[in-house]
Motif scaffolding. Structure first.
Motif, PDB file in Angstrom:
ATOM      1  N   LEU A 213       0.173  -1.022   0.164  1.00 25.72           N
ATOM      2  CA  LEU A 213      -0.283   0.105   0.064  1.00 25.72           C
ATOM      3  C   LEU A 213       1.222   1.105   0.060  1.00 25.72           C
ATOM      4  O   LEU A 213       0.818   2.331  -0.878  1.00 25.72           O
ATOM      5  CB  LEU A 213      -0.814   0.234   1.297  1.00 25.72           C
ATOM      6  CG  LEU A 213      -2.272   1.415   1.306  1.00 25.72           C
ATOM      7  CD1 LEU A 213      -2.737   1.178   0.194  1.00 25.72           C
ATOM      8  CD2 LEU A 213      -3.168   0.966   2.701  1.00 25.72           C
ATOM      9  N   ALA A 214       1.941   1.654   0.449  1.00 20.71           N
ATOM     10  CA  ALA A 214       2.666   2.586   0.803  1.00 20.71           C
ATOM     11  C   ALA A 214       3.661   2.445  -0.263  1.00 20.71           C
ATOM     12  O   ALA A 214       3.841   3.831  -1.056  1.00 20.71           O
ATOM     13  CB  ALA A 214       3.869   2.051   2.211  1.00 20.71           C
ATOM     14  N   HIS A 215       3.844   1.305  -0.907  1.00 24.11           N
ATOM     15  CA  HIS A 215       4.152   1.070  -2.211  1.00 24.11           C
ATOM     16  C   HIS A 215       3.477   2.083  -3.803  1.00 24.11           C
ATOM     17  O   HIS A 215       3.832   3.270  -3.899  1.00 24.11           O
ATOM     18  CB  HIS A 215       4.840   0.610  -3.111  1.00 24.11           C
ATOM     19  CG  HIS A 215       6.235  -0.194  -4.209  1.00 24.11           C
ATOM     20  ND1 HIS A 215       6.784  -0.521  -4.450  1.00 24.11           N
ATOM     21  CD2 HIS A 215       5.558   1.138  -5.153  1.00 24.11           C
ATOM     22  CE1 HIS A 215       7.620  -0.619  -5.441  1.00 24.11           C
ATOM     23  NE2 HIS A 215       6.474   0.658  -6.113  1.00 24.11           N
ATOM     24  N   ALA A 216       2.400   2.021  -3.077  1.00 25.04           N
ATOM     25  CA  ALA A 216       1.441   2.747  -4.694  1.00 25.04           C
ATOM     26  C   ALA A 216       0.926   3.725  -4.140  1.00 25.04           C
ATOM     27  O   ALA A 216       0.487   4.681  -4.442  1.00 25.04           O
ATOM     28  CB  ALA A 216      -0.074   1.645  -3.988  1.00 25.04           C
ATOM     29  N   ILE A 217       0.467   3.989  -2.670  1.00 22.04           N
ATOM     30  CA  ILE A 217       0.895   5.357  -2.400  1.00 22.04           C
ATOM     31  C   ILE A 217       2.229   6.307  -2.753  1.00 22.04           C
ATOM     32  O   ILE A 217       1.474   7.776  -3.461  1.00 22.04           O
ATOM     33  CB  ILE A 217       0.050   5.368  -0.818  1.00 22.04           C
ATOM     34  CG1 ILE A 217      -1.453   4.756  -0.430  1.00 22.04           C
ATOM     35  CG2 ILE A 217      -0.057   6.914  -0.542  1.00 22.04           C
ATOM     36  CD1 ILE A 217      -1.995   5.507  -1.036  1.00 22.04           C
ATOM     37  N   PHE A 218       3.144   6.297  -2.686  1.00 21.36           N
ATOM     38  CA  PHE A 218       4.092   6.892  -2.495  1.00 21.36           C
ATOM     39  C   PHE A 218       4.510   7.165  -4.237  1.00 21.36           C
ATOM     40  O   PHE A 218       5.279   7.862  -4.699  1.00 21.36           O
ATOM     41  CB  PHE A 218       5.548   6.479  -1.966  1.00 21.36           C
ATOM     42  CG  PHE A 218       5.469   7.209  -0.364  1.00 21.36           C
ATOM     43  CD1 PHE A 218       5.915   8.235  -0.486  1.00 21.36           C
ATOM     44  CD2 PHE A 218       4.954   6.484   0.578  1.00 21.36           C
ATOM     45  CE1 PHE A 218       5.964   8.716   1.236  1.00 21.36           C
ATOM     46  CE2 PHE A 218       5.690   6.919   1.686  1.00 21.36           C
ATOM     47  CZ  PHE A 218       5.860   7.858   1.659  1.00 21.36           C
ATOM     48  N   SER A 219       4.056   6.494  -5.242  1.00 26.38           N
ATOM     49  CA  SER A 219       3.757   6.037  -6.059  1.00 26.38           C
ATOM     50  C   SER A 219       3.569   7.773  -6.884  1.00 26.38           C
ATOM     51  O   SER A 219       3.356   7.753  -8.246  1.00 26.38           O
ATOM     52  CB  SER A 219       3.037   5.429  -7.348  1.00 26.38           C
ATOM     53  OG  SER A 219       3.580   3.836  -6.924  1.00 26.38           O
ATOM     54  N   ILE A 220       2.034   8.098  -6.102  1.00 25.82           N
ATOM     55  CA  ILE A 220       1.493   9.773  -6.678  1.00 25.82           C
ATOM     56  C   ILE A 220       2.014  10.256  -6.177  1.00 25.82           C
ATOM     57  O   ILE A 220       3.240  10.830  -5.428  1.00 25.82           O
ATOM     58  CB  ILE A 220      -0.253   9.425  -6.012  1.00 25.82           C
ATOM     59  CG1 ILE A 220      -0.377   8.137  -6.007  1.00 25.82           C
ATOM     60  CG2 ILE A 220      -0.917  10.729  -5.941  1.00 25.82           C
ATOM     61  CD1 ILE A 220      -1.472   8.452  -4.778  1.00 25.82           C
ATOM     62  N   ASN A 221       1.885  11.328  -7.524  1.00 27.74           N
ATOM     63  CA  ASN A 221       2.816  12.879  -7.275  1.00 27.74           C
ATOM     64  C   ASN A 221       2.853  13.182  -6.118  1.00 27.74           C
ATOM     65  O   ASN A 221       1.536  13.378  -5.515  1.00 27.74           O
ATOM     66  CB  ASN A 221       2.701  13.425  -8.414  1.00 27.74           C
ATOM     67  CG  ASN A 221       3.068  13.196  -9.648  1.00 27.74           C
ATOM     68  OD1 ASN A 221       3.979  12.004 -10.297  1.00 27.74           O
ATOM     69  ND2 ASN A 221       2.855  13.982 -10.671  1.00 27.74           N
ATOM     70  N   ALA A 222       3.182  14.641  -5.040  1.00 24.22           N
ATOM     71  CA  ALA A 222       3.441  15.461  -4.738  1.00 24.22           C
ATOM     72  C   ALA A 222       3.229  14.437  -2.992  1.00 24.22           C
ATOM     73  O   ALA A 222       3.030  14.845  -1.352  1.00 24.22           O
ATOM     74  CB  ALA A 222       2.388  15.960  -4.477  1.00 24.22           C
ATOM     75  N   VAL A 223       2.764  13.207  -2.509  1.00 29.29           N
ATOM     76  CA  VAL A 223       3.060  12.532  -1.190  1.00 29.29           C
ATOM     77  C   VAL A 223       4.354  12.630  -0.495  1.00 29.29           C
ATOM     78  O   VAL A 223       5.324  11.885  -1.322  1.00 29.29           O
ATOM     79  CB  VAL A 223       3.060  10.905  -1.653  1.00 29.29           C
ATOM     80  CG1 VAL A 223       3.051  10.129  -0.659  1.00 29.29           C
ATOM     81  CG2 VAL A 223       1.101  10.866  -1.900  1.00 29.29           C
ATOM     82  N   LYS A 224       4.595  13.291   0.690  1.00 27.16           N
ATOM     83  CA  LYS A 224       5.455  13.034   1.039  1.00 27.16           C
ATOM     84  C   LYS A 224       5.301  12.447   2.200  1.00 27.16           C
ATOM     85  O   LYS A 224       6.763  12.472   3.222  1.00 27.16           O
ATOM     86  CB  LYS A 224       5.891  14.499   1.556  1.00 27.16           C
ATOM     87  CG  LYS A 224       5.874  15.419   0.274  1.00 27.16           C
ATOM     88  CD  LYS A 224       7.374  15.222  -0.765  1.00 27.16           C
ATOM     89  CE  LYS A 224       8.384  15.650  -0.608  1.00 27.16           C
ATOM     90  NZ  LYS A 224       9.465  15.298  -1.146  1.00 27.16           N
ATOM     91  N   GLY A 225       4.490  12.359   2.466  1.00 26.29           N
ATOM     92  CA  GLY A 225       4.088  11.147   3.884  1.00 26.29           C
ATOM     93  C   GLY A 225       3.165  10.003   4.049  1.00 26.29           C
ATOM     94  O   GLY A 225       1.922  10.540   3.162  1.00 26.29           O
ATOM     95  N   PHE A 226       3.442   8.824   5.034  1.00 23.04           N
ATOM     96  CA  PHE A 226       2.447   8.114   4.638  1.00 23.04           C
ATOM     97  C   PHE A 226       1.875   7.538   6.580  1.00 23.04           C
ATOM     98  O   PHE A 226       3.642   6.865   6.414  1.00 23.04           O
ATOM     99  CB  PHE A 226       2.677   6.752   3.118  1.00 23.04           C
ATOM    100  CG  PHE A 226       1.270   5.342   3.227  1.00 23.04           C
ATOM    101  CD1 PHE A 226       0.338   5.224   3.407  1.00 23.04           C
ATOM    102  CD2 PHE A 226       1.751   4.587   4.419  1.00 23.04           C
ATOM    103  CE1 PHE A 226      -0.221   4.641   3.454  1.00 23.04           C
ATOM    104  CE2 PHE A 226       1.305   3.014   4.433  1.00 23.04           C
ATOM    105  CZ  PHE A 226      -0.126   2.943   3.656  1.00 23.04           C
TER     106      PHE A 226
END
Lengths: 334, 334, 334, 334
Positions: A213-226
């Motif tokens: 899930l973290a891999h997926a979310i950090f594939s999105i532009n502008a994400v800095k934290g999860f």
């Protein structure tokens, strides 16, 4: 596996530059015999481009979605589903003045250094627009996980200095208008909740649910934290506070609290999965900014055009889409 | 790819349960002709088990590392490097009383539901001990990235309610002793800094540097949050504050500030990469806790044995190891 | 990795049904900065559809190739290269009479059993036409391996009962005309030779050069056999005949003979790689054939339309394309 | 994915050099709760080393199989199953005289050129002994596919100039003894038959059943050719001969003939799968052979020790093992 493919069982391969001919993707591994709800897919695309005229990027995106394969008489064939949206608005000349400039906190610099050739128009491959295929594949994934009764919801919890349990779109627009008046942009954070996830999704060591899930979310532009469950707050907690005690809830084993956020040891435990995502401010500013050109000359970048002030609310369907794809990928493994 | 394999070019496949015969791994893709520094590998293993007697888990772990393949006359062959540590201390009877109990916030419940068969002894496959192979592979990766002059450092920044730029081990031990006296455990957070990373590591869309790194870090037990650059703080910022202006630093293009944390558009930009990781408290408590057994009976779990109070400092070499593997994997792609 | 993706470093993801909207693919991992020779790509596509009117399938395939992404100002960007050919000729009604029939030795039966939904028009996903993307990706791969001086050549060595070192296209057409007059189709075999392959391509155990090549070749429709070097003939040989003695050829270590076919232990040895491929006859016949429909009723399938008599010569560029992709994939690894 | 990993769902990662410490593997994705029949696994290992004293390699291989993980109280845990056989007989000095010599048709030359460092003892990583882990993983796969009633059988059909429907082991030994008396070695061919395969295994385009099977088979040392169904013979056939007509066999749709060999369009059709494999002669000869050393000096290699005369019969369980793994991998996907 190519760098532009995501997933093991339900995979998405993306393609497209912001101002190239088209943006699209190929979904492989979609179960056959599924009657797709095309209106629901378009609704997700609309969410991605929804904006009040006042505050959002001016680009007209008709975004007519074309399916090239994998669907016959309205049903999925089990073969690759290719789709695209043709880019209508791509006058290269609009970008002549940034052609040789590295815009601050944009990817021009790293793309030029990595690939040497760069499609500078509208950010090229690093444009937020290239995440459109995530939304299409996610919309299809949502239709499938719905059959399992799984529900994904996302909430805006922070816009710059403002924090709240969740903001309405009107409240968000009001804040963004203020930022816009300052010729500035702003960061944001959201919370996502997933209900009715079955027990057993995720596979240790390296396909743990939260890791994929973290891999997926950090594939999105502008994400800095999860963070998921108690997230960074867990660092402040004692074990006696943070542990979720098991109880027998009318014959079903559940936990009394849910500090864990629905995952234990990398495997979903049937409780609600919840996580927070932080985004940086959009780097395109309506202000003069210092920077350098490709030859290293220090120059000033002048503001031009109209641009989004914040990744929200447009990013919500993107985050939900990646989340839906992760869930479906694990469900198909089960 | 199996769920227990990590990496594309330099891959680690792990195996082993806490109280099975051995814990180990197979590294595939390690360049040939490398003279391994075995003492450096053992030093990393020592860091993983370092503890003051007072506060750490009592298990005697001799952890003699055996290499079964891939090395000939001290040099890597380019063939798979298999290694293991034999588990010396595995009396199953010690665990008879938790055999049928789901310990709070442990993975017993999810493993039992997913796999039906569960090696309950010492947490089985979900034990922190199973991350030992990460450390071995990471120690080898470190030796290779060192040739590129890349340096990874980690700092303890939070232990429960205490926060600081960084804590010395003595300070940490003092805090942990207090927690221990309360028969409790505690969460923590760390900061990792990577210096001298070349420009160009990472591949959009789905092999973005930060996405693969997040995947790696969330594969580590107890991790609840990951942020890089400004991280969650970026949500509070304006674009005009957060943007990193490009400058010409004596002929080299760099950024004036580094809010981005060394990555732009998923590709490293040559600046320092820094990130924070949050860990939940260790769930094994020296307190009576309510829980249920496999039949759903509500019972009380009594404390037994001696256990760690916090994942730090042992987790530091594990985080560094996963970081080193990610860096090497991208370097080999370049 | 999806089932429709081939390759590790230079990957091709294919999509498309014979009579769907389009046939195409996405190439990921193509090096950036490459000036593509589009005419050479089209030439390969022409080879795939070349036919004498008399003997070949009647379908008009204009096959205009459209690139949707990954190319900017004539150069590859290093981002995914998506391309397609729109299917112009797709009147579904032409296929109404085979809609519910399992054609002998076609894939209708297995597709229906596996996916339940089947695009029966023109063979759908199992049509030879769906290999068009192989040719496009292979044509690009050929341009890159050419820089390494690698040369792939293919020769027709057998058409039905006729065998020869190689047949000219005229000779082939003459034979095929005879078969056509019999309202029949025929099998064939070809030999492929690759010259100037560098030493060192291939990685034991499971990325041996010949294993990946065999995988690639058996992905092509109608292939029934693959052998390299002495192939099946090696079963008849003595070691003293079959061994290739090493010699010092003016300072360069080479082999006196090349029974091995350029690969030793799964790794190329610098000698010519040569292999043979056998194809079954095309199953669509201009004869009445017995078969069953989806309900299991035994019926007769009547001949209709005009169809190819043999996979050669059209399959040659397809085989070369897969070969080129395998070579490039390994070269990029090196 | 590392080059030493095979499979998608049931994966085997191999390690080990012939005269290193151990040979072994890690199986990932084996279903949990399986009671392994260890005697059956050992029986397969015995088949791999069976030999009449007269004709087979003299190495004493006790081959005691050790499982390091993934099994608890006799049942699979669903976690990685690591196993190894310790190499007992590894006196390096035995190999001093071939240390710098490239043996004809062996992999010394290519390994040295690719990896620069080479474990020359007994062939190192390229030794036939390194296929032992295939047999172990295959023996486990066999136990699982047996539950589906699938049966794999292999037959020796050719030993050098001798061809037959199948040879008994006695007949084979008699032929091999003659070859041995000539101080020579010999090639061979086998036929494999798989019965009771369910319809639907295999996924076009690039996971076609025959393509994955060919990949598996060409991963085995000495394999030079693979054909399934009519194979190379199909090149000589007419469509009217080769097509398999569908019939209704008492309510079940089947084919009248089985020239296809059980696969249509890359997907199994429920008929028997049969294929032939050709092997080259073992390159180690009891004859003086010309070759070169690492410095390019032309020298003569003198015969030494005792060696196998042919890959059969030892290779049979290896071929069956790879076949069983492919079948299981697809079954787990279904």
């Amino acid at each position: 596996m190519g760098a532009n493919t995501f997933g093991h069982n339900f995979t998405l391969t993306t393609f497209g530059e912001s101002h190239g001919m088209a943006i699209g993707g190929v979904i492989d591994g979609c179960p056959s015999g599924l009657s797709l709800d095309f209106e629901a897919i378009n609704e997700e695309l609309r969410r991605r481009k929804t904006s009040s005229d006042a505050i959002m990027s001016q680009r007209k995106e008709n975004d007519e979605l074309i399916f090239m394969s994998g669907i016959f008489e309205g049903k999925t064939l089990g073969t690759p589903i290719a789709f695209m949206v043709v880019n209508e608005d791509h006058r290269s000349s609009d970008y002549d003045d940034i052609k040789n400039i590295f815009r601050p906190s944009h990817a021009d610099f790293t793309y030029c250094n990595k690939y040497f050739v760069h499609d500078y128009r509208g950010g090229g491959r690093s444009s937020a627009r290239t995440m459109l295929p995530f939304v299409v594949a996610g919309a299809i994934a949502k239709q499938i996980i719905k059959k399992y009764n799984i529900k994904i919801q996302s909430f805006i919890t922070q816009v710059g200095e403002y924090k709240k349990n969740y903001f309405s779109l009107d409240e968000v627009n009001e804040i963004l208008q203020k930022i816009k008046n300052d010729n500035d942009t702003v960061g944001a954070a959201i919370r996502v909740e997933i209900n009715n996830v079955p027990i057993g999704l995720g596979e240790p060591h390296f396909r743990k649910f939260q890791a994929v899930l973290a891999h997926a979310i950090f594939s999105i532009n502008a994400v800095k934290g999860f963070e998921y469950g108690e997230g960074f707050n867990a660092a402040s907690m004692r074990g006696s506070q943070c542990n979720d005690l098991f109880i027998n809830d009318d014959g079903k084993i559940r936990t009394k609290t849910n500090h864990s956020g629905g995952v234990l040891g990398g495997i979903t435990n049937g409780e609600q999965i919840y996580f927070n995502v932080a985004f940086k401010p959009i780097p395109t500013l309506m202000q003069k900014q210092q920077t350098v050109d490709k030859d290293g000359n220090e120059i000033f970048l002048n503001p031009k055009g109209r641009h989004d002030v914040c990744v929200i609310p447009r990013v919500l369907p993107v985050v939900e889409a990646m989340t839906a794809m992760v869930l479906l990928d694990f469900l198909l493994e089960k």
